[in-house]
Design a protein around this motif. Structure first.
Motif, mmCIF file in Angstrom:
data_model
loop_
_atom_site.group_PDB
_atom_site.id
_atom_site.type_symbol
_atom_site.label_atom_id
_atom_site.label_comp_id
_atom_site.label_asym_id
_atom_site.label_seq_id
_atom_site.Cartn_x
_atom_site.Cartn_y
_atom_site.Cartn_z
ATOM 1 N N CYS A 84 1.270 19.056 -27.234
ATOM 2 C CA CYS A 84 0.206 18.085 -26.975
ATOM 3 C C CYS A 84 0.054 17.943 -25.466
ATOM 4 N N ILE A 85 -1.024 17.303 -25.059
ATOM 5 C CA ILE A 85 -1.294 17.094 -23.635
ATOM 6 C C ILE A 85 -1.447 15.603 -23.381
ATOM 7 N N LEU A 86 -0.737 15.099 -22.381
ATOM 8 C CA LEU A 86 -0.864 13.708 -21.955
ATOM 9 C C LEU A 86 -1.764 13.682 -20.722
ATOM 10 N N TRP A 87 -2.900 13.042 -20.857
ATOM 11 C CA TRP A 87 -3.915 13.031 -19.795
ATOM 12 C C TRP A 87 -3.951 11.651 -19.146
ATOM 13 N N LEU A 88 -3.443 11.565 -17.923
ATOM 14 C CA LEU A 88 -3.465 10.306 -17.188
ATOM 15 C C LEU A 88 -4.803 10.177 -16.464
ATOM 16 N N HIS A 89 -5.525 9.117 -16.756
ATOM 17 C CA HIS A 89 -6.837 8.939 -16.133
ATOM 18 C C HIS A 89 -7.011 7.489 -15.695
ATOM 19 N N ALA A 90 -7.894 7.290 -14.717
ATOM 20 C CA ALA A 90 -8.130 5.955 -14.165
ATOM 21 C C ALA A 90 -9.614 5.779 -13.897
ATOM 22 N N ASP A 91 -10.022 4.528 -13.694
ATOM 23 C CA ASP A 91 -11.401 4.262 -13.300
ATOM 24 C C ASP A 91 -11.705 5.019 -12.011
ATOM 25 N N GLN A 92 -12.933 5.530 -11.895
ATOM 26 C CA GLN A 92 -13.267 6.372 -10.752
ATOM 27 C C GLN A 92 -13.105 5.640 -9.425
ATOM 28 N N SER A 93 -13.511 4.377 -9.371
ATOM 29 C CA SER A 93 -13.392 3.624 -8.118
ATOM 30 C C SER A 93 -11.928 3.448 -7.720
ATOM 31 N N VAL A 94 -11.074 3.197 -8.712
ATOM 32 C CA VAL A 94 -9.641 3.043 -8.446
ATOM 33 C C VAL A 94 -9.053 4.366 -7.976
ATOM 34 N N LEU A 95 -9.449 5.449 -8.635
ATOM 35 C CA LEU A 95 -8.944 6.770 -8.266
ATOM 36 C C LEU A 95 -9.384 7.148 -6.856
ATOM 37 N N ASP A 96 -10.644 6.875 -6.524
ATOM 38 C CA ASP A 96 -11.143 7.193 -5.182
ATOM 39 C C ASP A 96 -10.350 6.452 -4.108
ATOM 40 N N GLU A 97 -10.069 5.192 -4.368
ATOM 41 C CA GLU A 97 -9.302 4.391 -3.404
ATOM 42 C C GLU A 97 -7.895 4.962 -3.222
ATOM 43 N N ARG A 98 -7.293 5.378 -4.314
ATOM 44 C CA ARG A 98 -5.944 5.953 -4.229
ATOM 45 C C ARG A 98 -5.951 7.275 -3.469
ATOM 46 N N LEU A 99 -6.977 8.065 -3.689
ATOM 47 C CA LEU A 99 -7.053 9.359 -3.009
ATOM 48 C C LEU A 99 -7.268 9.185 -1.510
ATOM 49 N N ASP A 100 -8.084 8.211 -1.127
ATOM 50 C CA ASP A 100 -8.268 7.927 0.300
ATOM 51 C C ASP A 100 -6.939 7.508 0.935
ATOM 52 N N LYS A 101 -6.204 6.661 0.230
ATOM 53 C CA LYS A 101 -4.907 6.213 0.743
ATOM 54 C C LYS A 101 -3.919 7.372 0.817
ATOM 55 N N ARG A 102 -4.035 8.287 -0.136
ATOM 56 C CA ARG A 102 -3.152 9.453 -0.127
ATOM 57 C C ARG A 102 -3.367 10.287 1.133
ATOM 58 N N VAL A 103 -4.624 10.463 1.525
ATOM 59 C CA VAL A 103 -4.924 11.210 2.748
ATOM 60 C C VAL A 103 -4.363 10.474 3.961
ATOM 61 N N ASP A 104 -4.550 9.159 3.999
ATOM 62 C CA ASP A 104 -4.012 8.368 5.115
ATOM 63 C C ASP A 104 -2.490 8.495 5.193
ATOM 64 N N ASP A 105 -1.838 8.491 4.036
ATOM 65 C CA ASP A 105 -0.378 8.629 4.006
ATOM 66 C C ASP A 105 0.049 10.015 4.492
ATOM 67 N N MET A 106 -0.719 11.040 4.132
ATOM 68 C CA MET A 106 -0.407 12.402 4.582
ATOM 69 C C MET A 106 -0.524 12.508 6.101
ATOM 70 N N LEU A 107 -1.545 11.875 6.660
ATOM 71 C CA LEU A 107 -1.722 11.890 8.115
ATOM 72 C C LEU A 107 -0.572 11.156 8.801
ATOM 73 N N ALA A 108 -0.179 10.026 8.221
ATOM 74 C CA ALA A 108 0.924 9.252 8.797
ATOM 75 C C ALA A 108 2.247 10.011 8.706
ATOM 76 N N ALA A 109 2.352 10.897 7.720
ATOM 77 C CA ALA A 109 3.595 11.655 7.520
ATOM 78 C C ALA A 109 3.655 12.926 8.364
ATOM 79 N N GLY A 110 2.614 13.175 9.181
ATOM 80 C CA GLY A 110 2.663 14.320 10.092
ATOM 81 C C GLY A 110 1.796 15.500 9.710
ATOM 82 N N LEU A 111 0.708 15.256 8.976
ATOM 83 C CA LEU A 111 -0.163 16.352 8.555
ATOM 84 C C LEU A 111 -0.737 17.118 9.744
ATOM 85 N N LEU A 112 -1.166 16.406 10.787
ATOM 86 C CA LEU A 112 -1.792 17.077 11.931
ATOM 87 C C LEU A 112 -0.814 18.016 12.641
ATOM 88 N N ASP A 113 0.428 17.591 12.798
ATOM 89 C CA ASP A 113 1.422 18.461 13.434
ATOM 90 C C ASP A 113 1.642 19.722 12.604
#
Length: 326
Positions: A84-113
């Motif tokens: 079987c497949i377990l599909w984790l899904h969220a409201d689009q607005s919530v998901l978009d906010e999380r993805l934006d924060k994920r990018v910010d976290d990646m930058l803070a963790a040294g993505l540019l370097d």
């Protein structure tokens, strides 16, 4: 070594014109060519590669997979039949906010370097040789090509310009990340929910919009579903269902002569027929036809034409007068 050669051949094919590749594929595998758009060079090249290396058409390979015991619309039999497949899904607005924060976290963790180091070691020389290709290998990964302008101009432009390019890259990374998430959701729906049948595992949706309810909304239902499958019983939760059409063909090929476009898929064709671009072309064609009709009509009733007919009529009348006098 064999895999590397196969990859090189595919890359070599993709450098050719898409329409040329598609025409070649239509000669050796017309069934697959009818399902692929000429612009989809990756898939067209892959189908050609399969034929070149095996002498068997790609479509024939797929038919053989589907015909195997346990095969179905997804291809050959699954490695683990009771799955079987377990599909984790969220409201689009919530998901978009999380993805934006994920990018910010990646930058803070040294993505540019990390990007600067990779650019200096692997990419800078390719750019200098004008051989950069963001369509293959690691270079096509999300998070690298979005910062291309920033990386190649860093230290060569004003701080203000560099900062603007950095902001542009960050925004592009956020946008493409959210776009990719939408693509993944569409893939799940199209791959599993739109084509139910033998060999397609059931999909169980788990709502993850509210992480404070993780235990009750995700963890506990997931454990119950998995435990049910292990024990060979039906889970309490119902799998996700989506309306679908048995007659809809996802790979049908349609040619719009009006727009000069090839459309793949019944649903895409229906959408194209209602699209602004197609309706604009229809309006443009009607206007041209109307202008042509008006031009023909004006020519048929022009003064010169009337005069010509009048002269012919006069000649006819004179002939009749002459006959009567004789």
């Amino acid at each position: 070594m064999g895999t590397e050669k196969e990859f090189d051949r595919k890359v070599e094919l993709e450098k050719e014109d898409g329409h040329v590749l598609h025409k070649r594929l239509s000669q050796v595998d017309p069934e697959m060519a009818a399902k692929l758009h000429p612009h989809d060079k990756r898939k067209v090249a892959r189908s050609l590669q399969v034929f070149e290396e095996t002498g068997i058409s790609h479509s024939e390979f797929l038919h053989r997979q589907h015909a195997e015991e346990g095969g179905g619309p997804l291809g050959g039999p699954l490695k683990y039949p009771n799955s079987c497949i377990l599909w984790l899904h969220a409201d689009q607005s919530v998901l978009d906010e999380r993805l934006d924060k994920r990018v910010d976290d990646m930058l803070a963790a040294g993505l540019l370097d990390e990007l600067r180091d990779f650019h200096r070691r692997y990419n800078q020389k390719k750019i200098e040789e004008n051989s950069q290709d963001y369509q293959h290998g690691i270079f096509q990964s999300i998070g690298f090509k979005e910062f291309h302008e920033y990386l190649i101009t860093e230290g060569k432009c004003t701080p203000e310009t560099s900062n603007q390019l950095l902001k542009k890259g960050i925004e592009a990374l956020k946008q493409v990340t959210k776009r990719y998430a939408r693509k993944q959701n569409r893939w799940v729906k199209n791959r599993f929910l739109s084509r139910p049948g033998p060999g397609v595992p059931p999909i169980y949706g788990l709502e993850v919009s509210d992480t404070l309810k993780w235990e009750e909304s995700v963890l506990e239902p997931a454990l119950e579903i998995v435990q049910s499958f292990i024990q060979g019983r039906k889970p309490d939760a119902a799998p996700v269902k989506m309306p679908y059409s048995n007659t809809e063909n996802k790979r049908s090929s349609h040619m719009c002569d009006l727009c000069g476009r090839i459309i793949i898929g019944d649903r895409e064709w229906a959408a194209h027929m209602k699209s602004k671009s197609h309706l604009h072309q229809m309006k443009k064609r009607r206007r041209l036809d109307s202008d042509a009709f008006t031009t023909i009509g004006s020519q048929s009733i022009s003064p010169d034409r009337d005069k010509e007919l009048e002269e012919k009529g006069s000649v006819g009348q004179n002939d009749e007068d002459l006959k009567s006098s004789v």
